[in-house]
Scaffold this motif. Structure first.
Motif, PDB file in Angstrom:
ATOM      1  N   HIS A 198     -49.199  71.784  41.079  1.00 26.63           N
ATOM      2  CA  HIS A 198     -50.513  72.077  41.200  1.00 26.63           C
ATOM      3  C   HIS A 198     -50.673  72.739  42.193  1.00 26.63           C
ATOM      4  O   HIS A 198     -51.335  74.195  42.337  1.00 26.63           O
ATOM      5  CB  HIS A 198     -51.545  71.043  41.739  1.00 26.63           C
ATOM      6  N   HIS A 199     -49.545  73.250  43.183  1.00 27.65           N
ATOM      7  CA  HIS A 199     -49.181  73.836  44.176  1.00 27.65           C
ATOM      8  C   HIS A 199     -48.482  75.452  44.070  1.00 27.65           C
ATOM      9  O   HIS A 199     -48.350  75.272  44.390  1.00 27.65           O
ATOM     10  CB  HIS A 199     -48.557  73.410  45.726  1.00 27.65           C
ATOM     11  N   ALA A 214     -46.120  67.657  51.874  1.00 33.63           N
ATOM     12  CA  ALA A 214     -46.724  66.417  51.578  1.00 33.63           C
ATOM     13  C   ALA A 214     -45.677  65.191  52.019  1.00 33.63           C
ATOM     14  O   ALA A 214     -44.202  65.574  52.107  1.00 33.63           O
ATOM     15  CB  ALA A 214     -46.620  66.418  50.115  1.00 33.63           C
ATOM     16  N   TRP A 272     -48.575  68.107  41.329  1.00 30.14           N
ATOM     17  CA  TRP A 272     -48.555  67.893  42.722  1.00 30.14           C
ATOM     18  C   TRP A 272     -47.391  69.408  43.090  1.00 30.14           C
ATOM     19  O   TRP A 272     -48.259  70.770  43.530  1.00 30.14           O
ATOM     20  CB  TRP A 272     -48.175  67.450  44.054  1.00 30.14           C
ATOM     21  N   ARG A 316     -45.499  61.550  41.068  1.00 28.64           N
ATOM     22  CA  ARG A 316     -47.189  61.935  41.148  1.00 28.64           C
ATOM     23  C   ARG A 316     -46.657  63.137  41.532  1.00 28.64           C
ATOM     24  O   ARG A 316     -46.928  64.349  41.893  1.00 28.64           O
ATOM     25  CB  ARG A 316     -48.169  61.283  41.700  1.00 28.64           C
TER      26      ARG A 316
END
Length: 397
Positions: A28-29, A175, A25, A21
């Motif tokens: 998306h950022h 993250a 991530w 994933r």
């Protein structure tokens, strides 16, 4: 209970296939180009790096690789990676590995935005203060250091014979992608050295003169019970997913700061071990702690034997006797027995150290920790010398 300020900005993506994933991530950022840093062989041979490549490619994220991080990571690799990050206009750093890799990435991320030599941020006694870095995310493969959620990183400088830390919430990972299945193939030595390290991260906070902090103490003791129980399962069944998952999450909680909330922490044992693995980089950090911590405990337990007795009752199931001193000593024996039962060494001799080596450890220990250090019991450099010497095999009569 002390006043405190605590933050954990890390987003945790935990479970089966978590590593797949990461591309979504990152995209998306709004990050466009990642520097992937990993160790020498395992991340590539296992196919994990290829999986990360695929996830990033599918999300349209460019990436550059740098492999070769060693255990007890060294500043020369950090310097090279900083130059690569600048040359390639990297905007996010991805760690694929355990604490050594994640610490390297944190140092790289801070160094990219600093104009001088990155070692300036680690040098003692007066490191340069910085407060910004590139973002770091991690794909954890070795539960141990807790670096995926901690506010610190530790780097060695072989030329100077030093090992020093950088601290700050600004280097916490944004993250952490945590799939316990990635740990199923770990050798027993790495598994149990990591378990030792996470136990000691909790000890460094639990043993304090702050007094009762019931919430933090309860979390610490619960984690230690869970770690010990899962470790004993893994001795019998190394492929047990639930035990691996317990260890992975406990490692994170052991060093994200929650066990130390409201109390003054110690960190004497870590400081003393860092000198061992700075002198001999082949010394695994957790294994060094397995030797140093019981020696430290035997030197300091008189300061508050009740605290040790509590650990013995609540984690090791030791019944109380009429002597709290005896209970404290039995607890220390139980700690060392546990470390040895999971394959950790007992004496410094097992690393090739001799008593004649001890004095050479003390100047850099003082440089890193000061003339006195620790909080459970303030230690002098001569106290440290005594603790080191007590960690060798007893001399034959």
């Amino acid at each position: 209970m002390e006043d405190f300020q605590w933050m954990v900005p890390t987003e945790f993506v935990f479970g089966h296939g978590a590593e797949e994933r990461i591309g979504n991530w990152v995209a998306h950022h709004d990050f466009a180009k990642a520097l992937l840093i990993y160790g020498k062989t395992h991340a590539v041979k296992s196919g994990l790096v290829a999986t990360i490549h695929g996830s990033l490619d599918n999300a349209g994220v460019e990436h550059v690789d740098m492999g070769g991080v060693r255990p007890n990571p060294e500043v020369s690799f950090v310097r090279n990676a900083i130059q690569t990050a600048r040359d390639k206009e990297i905007d996010i750093v991805i760690a694929i590995g355990g604490g050594s890799v994640i610490d390297t990435c944190k140092a790289v991320a801070a160094g990219v935005l600093y104009d001088g030599d990155v070692w300036d941020l680690f040098k003692r006694p007066e490191p340069v203060a910085v407060s910004r870095s590139l973002p770091v995310v991690s794909v954890l493969t070795i539960p141990a250091a807790g670096s995926e959620a901690s506010d610190s990183c530790v780097i060695s400088n072989d030329a100077l014979g030093l090992k020093s830390a950088l601290h700050g919430d600004f280097i916490r990972c944004k993250a952490a992608f945590m799939d316990p299945e990635l740990t199923l193939s770990l050798p027993a030595w790495q598994t149990f050295a990591g378990i030792t390290d996470m136990c000691v991260h909790i000890f460094e906070r639990f043993f304090s003169q702050t007094g009762d902090v019931p919430v933090s103490d309860g979390i610490a003791l619960s984690l230690l019970r869970s770690i010990r129980s899962a470790a004993l399962v893994l001795l019998r069944d190394p492929s047990n997913y639930d035990a691996r998952a317990t260890i992975m999450w406990a490692s994170t909680l052991a060093h994200n700061g929650i066990c130390g909330v409201g109390r003054v922490e110690d960190w004497a044992s870590h400081g003393m071990e860092h000198e061992l693995s700075a002198a001999k980089p082949e010394v695994t950090h957790g294994a060094g702690l397995a030797v140093i911590v019981p020696a430290w405990m035997r030197f300091v337990y008189h300061e508050n034997p009740q605290r040790f007795a509590q650990l013995g009752r609540e984690v090791f199931g030791l019944g109380p006797t009429s002597s709290v001193e005896a209970d404290a000593q039995a607890t220390i024996d139980a700690v060392q027995h546990f470390f040895c039962a999971i394959g950790m060494p007992r004496y410094l001799d097992e690393f090739g150290f001799t008593r004649d080596d001890v004095d050479a450890l003390l100047p850099s220990l003082q440089l890193n920790k000061g003339a006195t250090f620790g909080s459970f019991k303030r230690l002098s450099i001569e106290d440290a010398r005594t603790i080191y010497l007590s960690a060798f095999k007893p001399k034959a009569c």
